[in-house]
Write a protein that holds these residues in place. Structure first.
Motif: not given
Ligand code: MN
Length: 153
Positions: A1-23
């Motif tokens: 799957m492209n365009l970070l949809r799956l990346y964002k769906r799998r993460r809770i950005f308030k709780e992980t230090p990983e970047p939210r990021g964008k294309i």
């Protein structure tokens, strides 16, 4: 799957230090790669190649050896969701209970030049400290996510 949809769906950005990021589409042709050391349930490497504004990503369960001749042996590379460009410099600890929980370090990084970049075949020249030379990623026929990764002689 492209365009970070799956990346964002799998993460809770308030709780992980990983970047939210964008294309992030850059001008020019200098592309980067990064290999993460990921101490998840099982220690593996994550190979990421900048392409189309994101980092195309593969988990390599058996790890990429630092030894160049060992890199000639084929290794399974399981494609995972595209990661945002900002992930290139991510290191830190993904908390327990979260997707990919565990420590993430940078194993190697550098520039790369694609010689071929297709849906089922990628050949590139990597200029890193440990990943340095010509490499191949070949997708298994009829499979969704499984690729072979190895260094070319
Ligand atoms: Mn991983």
């Amino acid at each position: 799957m492209n365009l970070l949809r799956l990346y964002k769906r799998r993460r809770i950005f308030k709780e992980t230090p990983e970047p939210r990021g964008k294309i992030k589409l850059k001008k020019g042709k200098k592309l980067i790669f990064v290999v993460h050391d990921h101490y998840a349930r099982r220690h593996h490497h994550d190979l990421r190649l900048e392409h189309g504004g994101v980092l195309k990503s593969w988990a390599i369960p058996k790890l990429i050896p630092a030894n160049k001749s060992e890199q000639l042996k084929k290794r399974l590379a399981v494609q995972t969701e595209d990661h945002p460009y900002e992930y290139k410099s991510f290191k830190g600890t993904i908390p327990e209970g979260h997707y990919g929980a565990g420590k993430v370090k940078i194993w190697d990084r550098g520039k790369y030049t694609p010689l071929e970049f297709q849906n089922n075949k990628i050949i590139f020249i990597a200029k890193g400290k440990k990943l340095n030379g010509d490499y191949c990623l070949i997708k298994f026929k009829g499979q969704d996510k499984n690729w072979l990764f190895f260094r070319k002689k």
